[in-house]
Design an enzyme around this catalytic site. Structure first.
Site, PDB file in Angstrom:
ATOM      1  N   GLU A   1       4.205  -6.168   4.267  1.00 51.07           N
ATOM      2  CA  GLU A   1       3.892  -5.427   5.491  1.00 51.07           C
ATOM      3  C   GLU A   1       4.982  -5.734   6.532  1.00 51.07           C
ATOM      4  O   GLU A   1       5.622  -6.779   6.476  1.00 51.07           O
ATOM      5  CB  GLU A   1       2.520  -5.862   6.039  1.00 51.07           C
ATOM      6  CG  GLU A   1       1.323  -5.384   5.225  1.00 51.07           C
ATOM      7  CD  GLU A   1       0.826  -3.989   5.632  1.00 51.07           C
ATOM      8  OE1 GLU A   1       1.517  -3.277   6.378  1.00 51.07           O
ATOM      9  OE2 GLU A   1      -0.264  -3.614   5.151  1.00 51.07           O
TER      10      GLU A   1
ATOM     11  N   HIS B   1       0.851  -1.194   0.000  1.00 52.93           N
ATOM     12  CA  HIS B   1       0.000   0.000   0.000  1.00 52.93           C
ATOM     13  C   HIS B   1       0.886   1.243   0.000  1.00 52.93           C
ATOM     14  O   HIS B   1       1.963   1.254   0.607  1.00 52.93           O
ATOM     15  CB  HIS B   1      -1.009  -0.011   1.141  1.00 52.93           C
ATOM     16  CG  HIS B   1      -0.471   0.006   2.536  1.00 52.93           C
ATOM     17  ND1 HIS B   1      -0.105   1.170   3.178  1.00 52.93           N
ATOM     18  CD2 HIS B   1      -0.261  -0.990   3.431  1.00 52.93           C
ATOM     19  CE1 HIS B   1       0.297   0.872   4.407  1.00 52.93           C
ATOM     20  NE2 HIS B   1       0.226  -0.426   4.593  1.00 52.93           N
TER      21      HIS B   1
ATOM     22  N   ASP C   1      -0.281   4.342   0.880  1.00 55.68           N
ATOM     23  CA  ASP C   1      -0.740   5.365   1.821  1.00 55.68           C
ATOM     24  C   ASP C   1      -0.073   5.204   3.182  1.00 55.68           C
ATOM     25  O   ASP C   1       0.381   4.115   3.548  1.00 55.68           O
ATOM     26  CB  ASP C   1      -2.270   5.341   1.967  1.00 55.68           C
ATOM     27  CG  ASP C   1      -2.839   3.980   2.385  1.00 55.68           C
ATOM     28  OD1 ASP C   1      -2.295   2.939   1.960  1.00 55.68           O
ATOM     29  OD2 ASP C   1      -3.828   3.959   3.139  1.00 55.68           O
TER      30      ASP C   1
ATOM     31  N   GLU D   1      -5.098   1.342   1.962  1.00 54.61           N
ATOM     32  CA  GLU D   1      -5.114   0.157   2.852  1.00 54.61           C
ATOM     33  C   GLU D   1      -5.483   0.551   4.267  1.00 54.61           C
ATOM     34  O   GLU D   1      -6.213  -0.163   4.966  1.00 54.61           O
ATOM     35  CB  GLU D   1      -3.745  -0.540   2.834  1.00 54.61           C
ATOM     36  CG  GLU D   1      -3.723  -1.880   3.578  1.00 54.61           C
ATOM     37  CD  GLU D   1      -3.511  -1.800   5.080  1.00 54.61           C
ATOM     38  OE1 GLU D   1      -3.810  -2.766   5.785  1.00 54.61           O
ATOM     39  OE2 GLU D   1      -3.056  -0.735   5.564  1.00 54.61           O
ATOM     40  N   GLU D   2      -4.967   1.702   4.683  1.00 49.67           N
ATOM     41  CA  GLU D   2      -5.186   2.133   6.068  1.00 49.67           C
ATOM     42  C   GLU D   2      -6.652   2.446   6.348  1.00 49.67           C
ATOM     43  O   GLU D   2      -7.061   2.491   7.499  1.00 49.67           O
ATOM     44  CB  GLU D   2      -4.308   3.349   6.392  1.00 49.67           C
ATOM     45  CG  GLU D   2      -2.803   3.084   6.258  1.00 49.67           C
ATOM     46  CD  GLU D   2      -2.238   2.176   7.353  1.00 49.67           C
ATOM     47  OE1 GLU D   2      -3.012   1.718   8.203  1.00 49.67           O
ATOM     48  OE2 GLU D   2      -1.019   1.917   7.331  1.00 49.67           O
TER      49      GLU D   2
ATOM     50  N   ASP E   1       5.885   0.922   7.604  1.00 52.96           N
ATOM     51  CA  ASP E   1       4.517   0.594   7.154  1.00 52.96           C
ATOM     52  C   ASP E   1       4.103   1.500   6.016  1.00 52.96           C
ATOM     53  O   ASP E   1       3.417   2.470   6.223  1.00 52.96           O
ATOM     54  CB  ASP E   1       3.560   0.718   8.345  1.00 52.96           C
ATOM     55  CG  ASP E   1       2.151   0.257   8.029  1.00 52.96           C
ATOM     56  OD1 ASP E   1       1.968  -0.381   6.995  1.00 52.96           O
ATOM     57  OD2 ASP E   1       1.232   0.554   8.813  1.00 52.96           O
TER      58      ASP E   1
HETATM   59 ZN   LIG Z   1       0.512  -1.334   6.451  1.00 58.31          ZN
END
Ligand SMILES: [Zn+2]
Length: 425
Positions: A188, A94, A96, A159-160, A125
């Site tokens: 991740e 991801h 974001d 994703e968040e 992350d």
């Molecule tokens: Zn993540």
């Protein structure tokens, strides 16, 4: 030197490139909400991957939650074909990052390197994982140009905030269909020696209790919705929380406290809306006619979603039997079923062997307490051969002074490269 060793040293020599790439990604502040600079980071990834022979597609998740002309939900999917037919290995990251928050001692969008660590929002992350997968793929392509099958790298939005403008949208469009993709690795930050097989389920709901408004000096003329909600919380304390603590899973969830069913009360609000902090007036005296509580129930693979909901309705029914005029509504906000890939799945086996080769140890198998984009790949894409594996320490995610260790990134890039060699070499 055999090809595996050649690939390992090739990745090690690209250490500076890996650091610079991670820094460049951190410097694009792709904050979500609101979902900024998605197009910028996709364009950046596009330029990088095209240079290595990838065909790229930029896809806007039109109509997805959060998508607007001001904040378009852009995604990139890049595919590099090999020289012979074979399977496709897909790395999904991801793009974001969450809000910065307070307490930083470094600039969250500078990508500073201090003592072998790169600092910044999204460092672990998961821009470090994205960079590691790119370096692994590029080094593999250069070392083993005759590979079979295909490699895909995607950078996806949101994703968040649930992944609806990202992986869910792409899965709906067929990007994760088993005909197109056979193995998925989501880098991740689960630590370089752990394989994450999946995640627990989620049931988010809002419970509202109803009352009747009246003057606060004569509450007997109204009906206080907050007191009704207090009874709901008390009943949860008496019957529900102890029952949830008894439910243990065989899923290898980390940390240990998350091996049981959990319920969080995210918020409770009743009565007059809160005023801005600079408002200097007093509240007005009213009996609240509504109280709303948002609950976040995390459940285990052994539990059924119907049973999870039933437990909440049982709490409400029991309060209903004890209280006069008890009226309520329940609205579902979100549901995600648990997902767990079998240890025998090919991608698990391959990454486990690669961890053994690179680090000389067996991997730990874990399950995440919270969900991530695997849910969409599993439920919408119908692809079961999916794991999360990547550098970084999960506990640092979303915290101030988030960082990713450079040595860890190099080693996990080697594991990813070794898996590519195993699956496509
Ligand atoms: Zn993540």
């Amino acid at each position: 030197m055999d090809i595996a060793n050649k690939l390992m040293s090739e990745i090690a020599t690209r250490r500076d490139d890996l650091v610079e790439l991670t820094q460049e990604l951190i410097r694009i502040p792709t904050l979500n909400p609101p979902g900024e600079f998605y197009r910028d980071i996709c364009d950046f990834l596009d330029r990088r991957l095209v240079r290595h022979g990838f065909n790229t597609e930029l896809i806007r998740a039109e109509g997805a939650p959060g998508d607007s002309d001001k904040y378009p939900r852009w995604n990139i999917v890049a595919r590099r074909e090999g020289n012979a037919p074979g399977e496709c290995v897909h790395f999904n990251s991801h793009i974001d990052v969450v809000e910065v928050g307070r307490g930083w001692t470094t600039d969250p969008f500078a990508g500073e390197v201090i003592d072998g660590k790169i600092y910044g929002r999204g460092a672990c992350d998961m821009k470090g994982g994205l960079a590691a997968s790119i370096i692994a793929a590029e080094a593999f392509i250069d070392t083993c140009p005759e590979f079979r099958g295909a490699i895909e790298i995607s950078g996806t939005a949101d994703e968040e905030s649930g992944g609806f403008g990202g992986v869910a949208y792409l899965a709906e469009k067929g990007f994760f269909s088993p005909e197109r993709v056979q193995h998925v690795i989501i880098p991740e930050p689960l630590n370089k020696d752990r394989i994450c097989l999946g995640h627990r389920g989620v049931w988010w709901a809002e419970i509202e209790t109803h009352g009747e408004i009246a003057h606060g000096s004569m509450p007997f003329l109204g009906d206080c919705a907050v007191r009704h909600m207090g009874a709901v919380v008390a009943e949860m304390e008496d019957s529900l929380f102890p029952a949830l603590a008894q439910k243990r899973t065989d899923m290898p969830v980390v940390p240990d406290g998350a091996k049981q069913s959990t319920l969080n009360i995210n918020s409770i609000h009743g009565g007059e809306a809160e005023q801005d902090p600079d408002y200097t007036g007093l509240p007005s005296p009213c009996v609240p006619d509504s109280c709303r509580m948002v609950i976040d129930r995390r459940f285990l693979i052994e539990e059924d979603i119907d049973e999870v909901q039933e437990e909440i309705f049982n709490v409400l029914k029991s309060v209903e039997e004890q209280r006069e005029n008890f009226r309520y509504d329940v609205r579902e906000i979100q549901r995600v079923l648990p997902s767990m890939t079998e240890k025998s799945a090919p991608v698990v086996q391959s990454v486990a062997r690669a961890i053994g080769d690179v680090m000389g140890k067996d991997p730990d198998y874990v399950v995440s307490p919270g969900t991530y984009d695997q849910k969409h790949i599993d439920r919408i894409g119908k692809l079961k051969n999916c794991i999360a594996y990547g550098p970084g320490i999960l506990d640092l995610a979303h915290k101030p002074d988030e960082y990713v260790g450079i040595d860890d990134m190099v080693e996990s890039a080697q594991v990813m490269g070794r898996s590519l060699l195993d699956l496509l070499g």
